[in-house]
Design a protein around this motif. Structure first.
Motif, PDB file in Angstrom:
ATOM      1  N   ILE A  32      -5.650   4.956   0.654  1.00 57.06           N
ATOM      2  CA  ILE A  32      -5.317   7.064   0.385  1.00 57.06           C
ATOM      3  C   ILE A  32      -5.402   7.121   1.970  1.00 57.06           C
ATOM      4  CG2 ILE A  32      -7.817   7.036  -0.467  1.00 57.06           C
ATOM      5  CD1 ILE A  32      -9.467   8.275   1.899  1.00 57.06           C
ATOM      6  N   GLY A  33      -4.856   6.436   2.734  1.00 60.69           N
ATOM      7  CA  GLY A  33      -3.710   7.235   3.932  1.00 60.69           C
ATOM      8  C   GLY A  33      -2.841   6.718   3.818  1.00 60.69           C
ATOM      9  N   LEU A  34      -2.632   6.522   2.543  1.00 61.99           N
ATOM     10  CA  LEU A  34      -0.946   6.184   2.335  1.00 61.99           C
ATOM     11  C   LEU A  34      -0.237   7.343   1.530  1.00 61.99           C
ATOM     12  CD1 LEU A  34      -1.177   2.285   0.967  1.00 61.99           C
ATOM     13  CD2 LEU A  34      -0.056   2.578   3.231  1.00 61.99           C
ATOM     14  N   SER A  35       0.859   8.040   2.027  1.00 68.00           N
ATOM     15  CA  SER A  35       1.577   8.782   1.069  1.00 68.00           C
ATOM     16  C   SER A  35       1.707   8.982  -0.324  1.00 68.00           C
ATOM     17  CB  SER A  35       3.010   9.366   1.605  1.00 68.00           C
ATOM     18  OG  SER A  35       3.971   7.963   1.046  1.00 68.00           O
ATOM     19  N   GLY A  36       0.789   9.462  -0.666  1.00 67.44           N
ATOM     20  CA  GLY A  36       0.601   9.883  -1.919  1.00 67.44           C
ATOM     21  C   GLY A  36      -0.406   8.810  -2.797  1.00 67.44           C
ATOM     22  N   ILE A  37      -1.764   8.140  -2.498  1.00 73.16           N
ATOM     23  CA  ILE A  37      -2.472   7.655  -2.665  1.00 73.16           C
ATOM     24  C   ILE A  37      -3.127   8.351  -2.226  1.00 73.16           C
ATOM     25  CG2 ILE A  37      -3.272   5.677  -3.111  1.00 73.16           C
ATOM     26  CD1 ILE A  37      -0.926   5.075  -3.702  1.00 73.16           C
ATOM     27  N   GLY A  38      -4.515   8.873  -3.421  1.00 67.03           N
ATOM     28  CA  GLY A  38      -5.471   9.898  -3.536  1.00 67.03           C
ATOM     29  C   GLY A  38      -6.636   8.882  -3.834  1.00 67.03           C
ATOM     30  N   PRO A  39      -8.119   8.949  -3.572  1.00 69.29           N
ATOM     31  CA  PRO A  39      -8.749   8.943  -3.732  1.00 69.29           C
ATOM     32  C   PRO A  39      -9.353   7.825  -5.674  1.00 69.29           C
ATOM     33  CG  PRO A  39     -10.020  10.847  -2.789  1.00 69.29           C
ATOM     34  CD  PRO A  39      -8.204  10.915  -3.011  1.00 69.29           C
ATOM     35  N   LYS A  40      -8.907   8.866  -6.715  1.00 75.47           N
ATOM     36  CA  LYS A  40      -8.837   8.674  -7.866  1.00 75.47           C
ATOM     37  C   LYS A  40      -7.867   6.681  -7.610  1.00 75.47           C
ATOM     38  CE  LYS A  40      -8.095   9.489 -12.499  1.00 75.47           C
ATOM     39  NZ  LYS A  40      -7.573  10.728 -13.407  1.00 75.47           N
ATOM     40  N   ILE A  41      -6.333   7.258  -6.883  1.00 78.76           N
ATOM     41  CA  ILE A  41      -5.439   6.060  -6.852  1.00 78.76           C
ATOM     42  C   ILE A  41      -6.511   5.032  -6.527  1.00 78.76           C
ATOM     43  CG2 ILE A  41      -3.312   4.555  -6.697  1.00 78.76           C
ATOM     44  CD1 ILE A  41      -3.208   6.494  -8.986  1.00 78.76           C
ATOM     45  N   GLY A  42      -6.617   5.445  -5.405  1.00 82.19           N
ATOM     46  CA  GLY A  42      -7.430   3.962  -4.167  1.00 82.19           C
ATOM     47  C   GLY A  42      -8.760   3.811  -5.403  1.00 82.19           C
ATOM     48  N   LEU A  43      -9.963   4.181  -5.532  1.00 82.34           N
ATOM     49  CA  LEU A  43     -10.325   3.305  -6.536  1.00 82.34           C
ATOM     50  C   LEU A  43      -9.924   2.614  -8.027  1.00 82.34           C
ATOM     51  CD1 LEU A  43     -13.609   4.009  -5.457  1.00 82.34           C
ATOM     52  CD2 LEU A  43     -14.247   5.537  -7.795  1.00 82.34           C
ATOM     53  N   ALA A  44      -9.519   2.999  -8.275  1.00 84.46           N
ATOM     54  CA  ALA A  44      -8.735   2.651  -9.379  1.00 84.46           C
ATOM     55  C   ALA A  44      -7.765   0.965  -8.907  1.00 84.46           C
ATOM     56  CB  ALA A  44      -7.733   3.496  -9.927  1.00 84.46           C
ATOM     57  N   VAL A  45      -7.273   0.877  -8.181  1.00 82.11           N
ATOM     58  CA  VAL A  45      -7.075  -0.246  -7.324  1.00 82.11           C
ATOM     59  C   VAL A  45      -7.595  -1.598  -7.465  1.00 82.11           C
ATOM     60  CG1 VAL A  45      -5.517  -1.409  -4.920  1.00 82.11           C
ATOM     61  CG2 VAL A  45      -4.813   0.364  -6.179  1.00 82.11           C
ATOM     62  N   LEU A  46      -8.580  -0.292  -6.667  1.00 86.76           N
ATOM     63  CA  LEU A  46     -10.216  -1.534  -6.101  1.00 86.76           C
ATOM     64  C   LEU A  46     -11.168  -1.590  -8.045  1.00 86.76           C
ATOM     65  CD1 LEU A  46     -10.986  -0.381  -3.125  1.00 86.76           C
ATOM     66  CD2 LEU A  46      -9.748  -2.961  -3.346  1.00 86.76           C
ATOM     67  N   VAL A  75      -2.333  -1.928 -12.668  1.00 90.76           N
ATOM     68  CA  VAL A  75      -3.430  -0.630 -12.259  1.00 90.76           C
ATOM     69  C   VAL A  75      -3.152   0.395 -12.718  1.00 90.76           C
ATOM     70  CG1 VAL A  75      -4.342   1.370 -10.046  1.00 90.76           C
ATOM     71  CG2 VAL A  75      -3.749  -1.391  -9.829  1.00 90.76           C
ATOM     72  N   PRO A  76      -3.558   1.213 -13.507  1.00 85.34           N
ATOM     73  CA  PRO A  76      -3.874   3.128 -14.527  1.00 85.34           C
ATOM     74  C   PRO A  76      -3.463   3.627 -13.496  1.00 85.34           C
ATOM     75  CG  PRO A  76      -5.494   1.946 -14.907  1.00 85.34           C
ATOM     76  CD  PRO A  76      -5.291   0.865 -13.879  1.00 85.34           C
ATOM     77  N   GLY A  77      -2.201   3.897 -13.897  1.00 91.70           N
ATOM     78  CA  GLY A  77      -1.196   5.103 -12.777  1.00 91.70           C
ATOM     79  C   GLY A  77      -0.589   5.356 -11.377  1.00 91.70           C
ATOM     80  N   ILE A  78       0.007   3.492 -11.414  1.00 91.85           N
ATOM     81  CA  ILE A  78       0.754   3.404 -10.304  1.00 91.85           C
ATOM     82  C   ILE A  78       2.327   2.442 -11.602  1.00 91.85           C
ATOM     83  CG2 ILE A  78       1.941   0.911  -9.048  1.00 91.85           C
ATOM     84  CD1 ILE A  78      -1.973   1.623  -7.958  1.00 91.85           C
ATOM     85  N   GLY A  79       3.188   3.123 -10.848  1.00 90.75           N
ATOM     86  CA  GLY A  79       4.416   2.647 -11.722  1.00 90.75           C
ATOM     87  C   GLY A  79       5.081   1.345 -10.739  1.00 90.75           C
ATOM     88  N   ARG A  80       5.880   0.537 -11.437  1.00 91.38           N
ATOM     89  CA  ARG A  80       6.946  -0.201 -10.671  1.00 91.38           C
ATOM     90  C   ARG A  80       7.621   0.531  -9.629  1.00 91.38           C
ATOM     91  NH1 ARG A  80       9.336  -4.739 -11.032  1.00 91.38           N
ATOM     92  NH2 ARG A  80      11.015  -5.690 -10.213  1.00 91.38           N
ATOM     93  N   LYS A  81       8.142   1.766  -8.692  1.00 90.26           N
ATOM     94  CA  LYS A  81       8.415   2.839  -7.654  1.00 90.26           C
ATOM     95  C   LYS A  81       7.247   2.663  -6.997  1.00 90.26           C
ATOM     96  CE  LYS A  81      12.413   4.321  -9.497  1.00 90.26           C
ATOM     97  NZ  LYS A  81      13.040   6.121  -9.322  1.00 90.26           N
ATOM     98  N   GLY A  82       6.281   3.668  -7.604  1.00 91.96           N
ATOM     99  CA  GLY A  82       4.478   3.879  -7.026  1.00 91.96           C
ATOM    100  C   GLY A  82       4.639   1.792  -6.134  1.00 91.96           C
ATOM    101  N   ALA A  83       3.946   1.058  -6.566  1.00 99.16           N
ATOM    102  CA  ALA A  83       3.741  -0.054  -6.296  1.00 99.16           C
ATOM    103  C   ALA A  83       4.910  -0.794  -5.474  1.00 99.16           C
ATOM    104  CB  ALA A  83       4.247  -1.528  -7.355  1.00 99.16           C
ATOM    105  N   GLN A  84       6.275  -0.646  -5.569  1.00106.24           N
ATOM    106  CA  GLN A  84       7.308  -1.004  -4.968  1.00106.24           C
ATOM    107  C   GLN A  84       7.439  -0.145  -2.684  1.00106.24           C
ATOM    108  OE1 GLN A  84      10.802  -0.003  -6.488  1.00106.24           O
ATOM    109  NE2 GLN A  84      11.250  -1.989  -7.234  1.00106.24           N
ATOM    110  N   ARG A  85       6.243   1.331  -3.691  1.00107.91           N
ATOM    111  CA  ARG A  85       6.755   1.675  -1.888  1.00107.91           C
ATOM    112  C   ARG A  85       4.888   1.490  -1.801  1.00107.91           C
ATOM    113  NH1 ARG A  85       3.263   6.163  -2.529  1.00107.91           N
ATOM    114  NH2 ARG A  85       3.687   6.079  -4.204  1.00107.91           N
TER     115      ARG A  85
END
Length: 195
Positions: free
Chosen positions: A75-89, A112-122
């Motif tokens: 969640i310290g990464l730009s554009g990653i909130g708690p919802k996506i952080g929890l989805a990753v885990l 991971v739901p909510g993460i596309g190719r560009k988001g994954a690269q970042r």
């Protein structure tokens, strides 16, 4: 900051648990894997991360400190909130995630739901070495481990073990191997109101 809860589990759903700590009920959002380790009526110790936003104060719970620390890094990464952080885990364990970063495995992150190719690269670029090295060469959770986790989560939510196992077996037959979170969601849909 609330970094740990210890108390009796009062109730659970597919995405959260309520824990009684000294007569106060704390709602804790968590991954299916974390929830599968909890049992209603039993005492639990849950490492937590307390997130305060303009419109909410939310407590996130984890299976162990490694999972919590990984969440805090995510969640310290730009554009990653708690919802996506929890989805990753919910899809990848911390150690699997370390392996994904080491291999620069974009495809694994896009599961991971909510993460596309560009988001994954970042995410891979920003994570760099922040998570540290993987401690094992495990590529992904073994299907039997996923199955056991989902059955345990369903039992924790109140279904009998035979009913839970049958629902998971049906989902596996129809959809093949899936991450814990997706299999749990589909199994819950199959079970509906059955208890």
């Amino acid at each position: 900051m609330i970094t740990l809860l210890r108390g009796a589990v009062l109730s659970m759903s597919a995405s959260e648990a309520v824990v009684d700590v000294g007569g106060m009920g704390f709602r804790v959002m968590a991954t299916p894997t974390t929830l599968s380790q909890l049992r209603v009526g039993q005492e639990a110790t849950i490492p937590t991360s307390f997130i305060v936003r303009d419109d909410s104060m939310t407590l996130y719970g984890f299976a162990d400190e490694d999972e919590r620390n990984t969440f805090d890094i995510l969640i310290g990464l730009s554009g990653i909130g708690p919802k996506i952080g929890l989805a990753v885990l919910s899809v990848h364990t911390p150690d699997t995630l370390r392996g994904i970063v080491e291999r620069e495995d974009i495809a694994a992150l896009t599961q991971v739901p909510g993460i596309g190719r560009k988001g994954a690269q970042r995410i891979l670029l920003e994570l760099g070495t922040k998570l540290g090295p993987a401690t094992s060469q495990v590529e992904a959770a073994a299907p039997s481990s996923v199955t056991a986790d989902v059955v345990a989560a369903l039992v924790g939510l109140g279904w009998s073990e035979p009913v839970a196992a049958e629902a998971v077996k049906t989902v596996e037959g129809e959809s093949g191997p899936l991450p814990v979170s997706q299999m749990l969601k589909l199994a819950l849909q199959k079970l509906g109101g059955k208890r």
